[in-house]
Write an enzyme that holds these catalytic residues in place. Structure first.
Site, short mmCIF file in Angstrom:
data_model
loop_
_atom_site.label_atom_id
_atom_site.label_comp_id
_atom_site.label_asym_id
_atom_site.label_seq_id
_atom_site.Cartn_x
_atom_site.Cartn_y
_atom_site.Cartn_z
N LYS A 202 0.86 -1.19 0.00
CA LYS A 202 0.00 0.00 0.00
C LYS A 202 0.89 1.23 0.00
O LYS A 202 1.73 1.41 0.88
CB LYS A 202 -0.91 -0.01 1.23
CG LYS A 202 -1.76 1.24 1.32
CD LYS A 202 -2.82 1.14 2.40
CE LYS A 202 -3.57 2.45 2.52
NZ LYS A 202 -4.61 2.40 3.54
N ARG A 212 -10.73 9.97 1.71
CA ARG A 212 -10.61 10.63 3.01
C ARG A 212 -11.78 11.58 3.23
O ARG A 212 -12.21 11.76 4.37
CB ARG A 212 -9.24 11.32 3.12
CG ARG A 212 -8.13 10.27 3.22
CD ARG A 212 -6.73 10.86 3.32
NE ARG A 212 -5.73 9.78 3.19
CZ ARG A 212 -4.44 10.00 2.95
NH1 ARG A 212 -3.99 11.22 2.83
NH2 ARG A 212 -3.61 8.97 2.85
N LYS A 225 1.23 10.14 5.57
CA LYS A 225 1.33 8.74 6.03
C LYS A 225 2.62 8.07 5.55
O LYS A 225 2.70 6.85 5.47
CB LYS A 225 0.09 7.97 5.56
CG LYS A 225 -1.23 8.54 6.11
CD LYS A 225 -2.41 7.61 5.91
CE LYS A 225 -3.67 8.17 6.55
NZ LYS A 225 -4.81 7.22 6.49
N LYS A 256 -2.24 -1.47 -3.81
CA LYS A 256 -3.09 -0.28 -3.70
C LYS A 256 -2.27 0.98 -3.77
O LYS A 256 -1.26 1.05 -3.05
CB LYS A 256 -3.84 -0.36 -2.37
CG LYS A 256 -4.72 0.80 -2.05
CD LYS A 256 -5.34 0.62 -0.71
CE LYS A 256 -6.10 1.88 -0.34
NZ LYS A 256 -6.57 1.84 1.01
N SER A 282 -10.27 5.57 -4.70
CA SER A 282 -11.22 6.67 -4.89
C SER A 282 -10.76 7.67 -5.96
O SER A 282 -11.57 8.13 -6.76
CB SER A 282 -11.43 7.38 -3.55
OG SER A 282 -10.19 7.80 -3.01
N TYR A 321 -15.22 0.82 -6.75
CA TYR A 321 -16.50 1.52 -6.59
C TYR A 321 -17.38 1.35 -7.82
O TYR A 321 -18.56 1.66 -7.78
CB TYR A 321 -16.23 3.01 -6.31
CG TYR A 321 -15.35 3.20 -5.09
CD1 TYR A 321 -15.87 3.05 -3.81
CD2 TYR A 321 -13.98 3.45 -5.22
CE1 TYR A 321 -15.05 3.17 -2.69
CE2 TYR A 321 -13.15 3.57 -4.11
CZ TYR A 321 -13.70 3.43 -2.85
OH TYR A 321 -12.88 3.52 -1.75
#
Ligand code: PBG
Length: 332
Positions: A202, A212, A225, A256, A282, A321
């Site tokens: 990731k 987010r 992060k 990812k 997303s 999605y």
């Protein structure tokens, strides 16, 4: 003259592209409804379906509406759903205790789906970011994201999801040692059939922006992060992470984001042959939607092409999605 030594190329690759029937015969990969995992966002309340502005067509749903979404998935033949909780700033705390509360809305959504549709595989998200006051996936002490205390919390969170009836635990936190710790606890507590799909590779990605917003973390997150998620420049490190997580007991692994990291999908599949998934995140979804809304691309064709690319890259399945829209098309 030897007849095979014709003046033209003996191999004309266009021959096998000449009609739809021939193209179907030589097609190397196929996308099926069974390859899709549908991520959904659950929030508190009742009777609520609110749109996520940066992800057109995506909703935050209260638990009762999540059950309606499961009915839709079931009708479309989608066999797997992944639950992400949305938490407002008032539901977030420094100790992240909501993450392992037996009745948090993610756990209630898991139970509600399993009650009505026991054959749907329900996947969870394991990370503290959706419960943490500062939006990080781990506890923050003096500005540092601490590893081992976070892993203890992730174990509690995973066990609460197992009790709620989850089929697949999805640790997306990138702490070290969490797969072994979660696997050990699941075995010890009688949940040996619960699978782990590790977000092994990731990346610290700007493509997570709209997510987010969806989970309420945008305003909360302090800093970035990069001390736990991977550097987008790295590829060998992804293989080390996958090897480590498989050795600790992961049943499946995730790459990812997806489309910008198809090279990683292929390397992981070739190196390990383990069930490999990609998360079409997303930002990838939002880009397709935005371009389509401007009339700049054909949404359906771009969607299906992007999903097929994951299969070609060696993925067994895709978290996307687009799952309901793609399932609708695949069903004709
Ligand atoms: C956090 C988590 C993130 C996503 C899934 N789980 C965001 C992050 O790491 O900041 C992103 C998914 C998406 O962008 O669709 N544990």
């Amino acid at each position: 003259m030897n007849p095979v030594q014709a003046p033209y190329p003996a191999t004309r690759l266009r021959r096998t592209r000449v009609t739809p029937a021939v193209r179907a015969l030589v097609r190397e990969n196929a996308l099926e409804v069974g390859d899709l995992i549908w991520p959904v966002f659950v929030r508190s309340g009742e009777g609520i379906e609110e749109p996520v502005p940066s992800m057109p067509g995506v909703m935050r749903r209260s638990v009762d509406k999540i059950v309606d979404a499961a009915a839709e998935a079931d009708a479309l033949g989608i066999g797997a759903m992944c639950i992400f909780p949305y938490t407002g700033i008032e539901e977030r705390t420094e100790d992240c205790a909501g993450a392992w509360a037996p009745d948090n809305h993610a756990n209630r959504a898991i139970s509600a789906i399993k009650d009505r549709f026991p054959h749907i595989a329900v996947m969870s998200d394991v990370a503290l970011d959706t419960y943490n006051i500062n939006g990080h996936d781990g506890f923050v002490e003096d500005g540092i994201i601490v590893n081992d205390r976070t892993v203890e919390a992730l174990v509690k969170m995973s066990l609460s999801q197992a009790v709620a009836g989850v089929d697949i635990i999805g640790p997306s936190d990138m702490m070290d040692g969490r797969i072994a710790a979660i696997r050990g606890a699941l075995e010890a507590q009688g949940h040996s059939d619960v699978m782990i799909l590790s977000y092994a590779a990731k990346y610290a990605s700007a493509f997570y922006g709209p997510f987010r917003d969806a989970v309420g973390a945008s305003g909360a997150l302090t800093g970035d992060k990069k001390t736990y998620q991977m550097d987008p420049a790295n590829s060998d490190e992804a293989l080390r992470l996958v090897a480590r997580d498989l050795s600790e007991g992961a049943d499946m692994v995730m790459v990812k984001p997806g489309q910008p990291y198809l090279d990683i999908c292929r390397r992981v599949k070739d190196a390990f042959g383990a069930p490999t998934f990609a998360y079409q995140v997303s930002g990838e979804y939002a880009m397709v939607k935005a371009a389509a809304q401007n009339g700049w691309i054909d949404e359906e064709r771009v969607m299906m092409e992007s999903l097929m690319a994951f299969k070609r890259a060696g993925c067994d399945g895709i978290l996307t999605y687009f799952a309901p829209a793609a399932a609708r098309l695949l069903q004709g």
